[in-house]
Structures are given as C-alpha cells and as structure tokens.
Design a protein around this motif. Sequence first.
Motif, PDB file in Angstrom:
ATOM      1  N   ALA A   1      -6.443   0.285  -8.804  1.00 61.10           N
ATOM      2  CA  ALA A   1      -6.939   0.514  -7.443  1.00 61.10           C
ATOM      3  C   ALA A   1      -7.379   1.967  -7.251  1.00 61.10           C
ATOM      4  CB  ALA A   1      -5.863   0.144  -6.426  1.00 61.10           C
TER       5      ALA A   1
ATOM      6  N   ILE B   1      -9.636  -7.582  -4.657  1.00 56.20           N
ATOM      7  CA  ILE B   1      -8.688  -6.701  -3.969  1.00 56.20           C
ATOM      8  C   ILE B   1      -8.558  -5.364  -4.689  1.00 56.20           C
ATOM      9  CG2 ILE B   1      -6.255  -6.415  -3.327  1.00 56.20           C
ATOM     10  CD1 ILE B   1      -6.203  -9.533  -3.032  1.00 56.20           C
ATOM     11  N   LEU B   2      -8.466  -5.389  -6.016  1.00 59.96           N
ATOM     12  CA  LEU B   2      -8.266  -4.163  -6.786  1.00 59.96           C
ATOM     13  C   LEU B   2      -9.553  -3.372  -7.005  1.00 59.96           C
ATOM     14  CD1 LEU B   2      -5.767  -5.349  -9.560  1.00 59.96           C
ATOM     15  CD2 LEU B   2      -5.261  -3.967  -7.532  1.00 59.96           C
TER      16      LEU B   2
ATOM     17  N   HIS C   1       0.398  -0.653  -1.783  1.00 56.20           N
ATOM     18  CA  HIS C   1       0.170  -1.819  -0.927  1.00 56.20           C
ATOM     19  C   HIS C   1      -0.973  -2.683  -1.469  1.00 56.20           C
ATOM     20  CE1 HIS C   1      -2.864   1.000   0.530  1.00 56.20           C
ATOM     21  NE2 HIS C   1      -3.476  -0.001   1.133  1.00 56.20           N
ATOM     22  N   VAL C   2      -1.965  -2.034  -2.110  1.00 51.75           N
ATOM     23  CA  VAL C   2      -3.070  -2.782  -2.719  1.00 51.75           C
ATOM     24  C   VAL C   2      -2.563  -3.519  -3.954  1.00 51.75           C
ATOM     25  CG1 VAL C   2      -5.391  -2.622  -3.686  1.00 51.75           C
ATOM     26  CG2 VAL C   2      -4.673  -1.016  -1.904  1.00 51.75           C
ATOM     27  N   LYS C   3      -1.743  -2.842  -4.745  1.00 47.15           N
ATOM     28  CA  LYS C   3      -1.141  -3.455  -5.930  1.00 47.15           C
ATOM     29  C   LYS C   3      -0.368  -4.722  -5.550  1.00 47.15           C
ATOM     30  CE  LYS C   3       2.675  -2.308  -9.164  1.00 47.15           C
ATOM     31  NZ  LYS C   3       2.371  -1.778 -10.487  1.00 47.15           N
TER      32      LYS C   3
ATOM     33  N   GLU D   1      -0.650  -6.524  -2.715  1.00 41.36           N
ATOM     34  CA  GLU D   1      -1.561  -7.535  -2.175  1.00 41.36           C
ATOM     35  C   GLU D   1      -2.272  -8.277  -3.301  1.00 41.36           C
ATOM     36  OE1 GLU D   1      -5.548  -7.920   0.670  1.00 41.36           O
ATOM     37  OE2 GLU D   1      -4.578  -5.971   0.391  1.00 41.36           O
ATOM     38  N   ALA D   2      -2.678  -7.526  -4.322  1.00 43.28           N
ATOM     39  CA  ALA D   2      -3.346  -8.140  -5.472  1.00 43.28           C
ATOM     40  C   ALA D   2      -2.393  -9.062  -6.227  1.00 43.28           C
ATOM     41  CB  ALA D   2      -3.889  -7.056  -6.395  1.00 43.28           C
TER      42      ALA D   2
ATOM     43  N   LYS E   1     -11.192   3.253  -6.513  1.00 47.12           N
ATOM     44  CA  LYS E   1     -11.414   4.085  -5.334  1.00 47.12           C
ATOM     45  C   LYS E   1     -12.147   5.371  -5.696  1.00 47.12           C
ATOM     46  CE  LYS E   1      -8.853   5.987  -1.387  1.00 47.12           C
ATOM     47  NZ  LYS E   1      -7.491   6.195  -0.807  1.00 47.12           N
TER      48      LYS E   1
ATOM     49  N   THR F   1      -1.630   3.579  -3.266  1.00 47.11           N
ATOM     50  CA  THR F   1      -2.285   2.288  -3.531  1.00 47.11           C
ATOM     51  C   THR F   1      -1.284   1.176  -3.802  1.00 47.11           C
ATOM     52  OG1 THR F   1      -2.525   2.903  -5.878  1.00 47.11           O
ATOM     53  CG2 THR F   1      -4.411   3.317  -4.411  1.00 47.11           C
TER      54      THR F   1
END
Length: 231
Positions: free
Chosen positions: A25, A70-71, A179-181, A183-184, A29, A177
């Motif tokens: 992520a 997502i990632l 929260h992204v991890k 969510e993915a 970014k 990141t």
Amino acid sequence: MIENKTVLVVVAHPDDETACGGTIAKLSKANNQVIQVVATNGDKGTHDPNVTPSEITNTRKKEMADTAEILGISRVIWLGFEDGTLEQNVTSVKEKVFKVIREVKPDIVISFDPWKRWDPHSDHRTIGFVSVEAAYLADGVWYYPEHKTEGLEPHDVPETYLFHTDEPNYAIDVKETFHVKKEAADAHKSQSLSFATFGEKYLERLKQMVEKEEDIYKEKFRKLNQSDLNL
C-alpha cells in the motif's frame, strides 16, 4: 520510500500478499507500479467438501481482484498451478517466473524467504527459492534463451526483499497503511474460517508472533543485495 519504480511481488497463493500488504500500500501510494504474481489458483483453499476446486478458484480470483484494487496493485499475473504442486512442478514454475521478470523488468522483487524454519507449506518454500534464483539469474543470456525469440531480453533485478523471514535486516513502519492492509486481507472472505474476517484471523496470529504491540505495525524483510533501493 522509493518512487516511480516497478515492484514485482511473487507469492504462492492468493492472500499471501497480506504479509507485506502495508508495504504494498505504501509503495502504491508513492507512485510505484506494483505487480503481483500468484503461482497457484487457490483451488484447494476450502475446508468445505461441498465447494468444488473450480468454485473456490473462481471465488479466490475475485477476492484477489478486490484485494489488488484496495492495495493499489496494478496487475495480477496467475501462473495457473494447482495448490500444493509447485515443488513437483519446479522446473516449469522457474521458467515462468524468469519469463515474467523479463517481461515486467522490475527494480525490486519481493517474495517468501525460502530459508524460514518450520514453514510446513512446500508452495511457500518453492516459490521463494524460485523467486530468489530468478531475480539473481534473469540477466543470464543462456538461461531460457528461447525467451529472446519472444522479444524478451535478459533483465538484472537490482534488489530482492524476502518476507516471512527468521533473519530480518530491514523493517517497514506500516502504521499509516495498516488499515489498508487489514481491509485488503478482509477481502479474502473465503479464508476467514472461524474468525469474523481473514483480517481478524491474520491479526490474531500476528499478535501471537510479536513481542511488543508496536511490532504489529512493522513488516520485516531480509534485504539480499544491500542496494540503495530502500522500501
């Protein structure tokens, strides 16, 4: 964090990228192109005898597509092997990974550390060994010279990072990141088993592995070449 580079993440199964999801992520970014190779189709990734291999394969490919979005993974390349067969098909796996490296021309390859002790899954070990070897030797003109007839030139990979390692020498702070991890990871819904989500399952396992809570937000790697390409 590097910028405007090409990073190739090579894993055995859909969901393996969770181990370095925070780093992926961050790389995305920072305007890096992240491409993921998945060696198997995840066709044995269910404990439900009523779900056929073809059904779970379709499910996991959809989940992987959602995870990639997502990632920020720009492309997912499927090598098409059955779960649990990478070791017995290592010759074919190796040629395919060499070929992908020559096609994608990554600045960095990320994969499993094949020297990790007590990893029970031969797919993890095999894709790790293959990735390390391919990243090291894909610049050799007489390794799979037939690739040249397809317009693919040898390629030198400057740096290799290995996750799932017993001997880390590099760590990435992924608190921003994380929260992204998660969510993915949650997108791999078929893999949650007795947990609410796969992300919760992974987080619980992670808590058991770290000594301090803040270590949850660190993804550790073995950096092989000690180049100036720092994640």
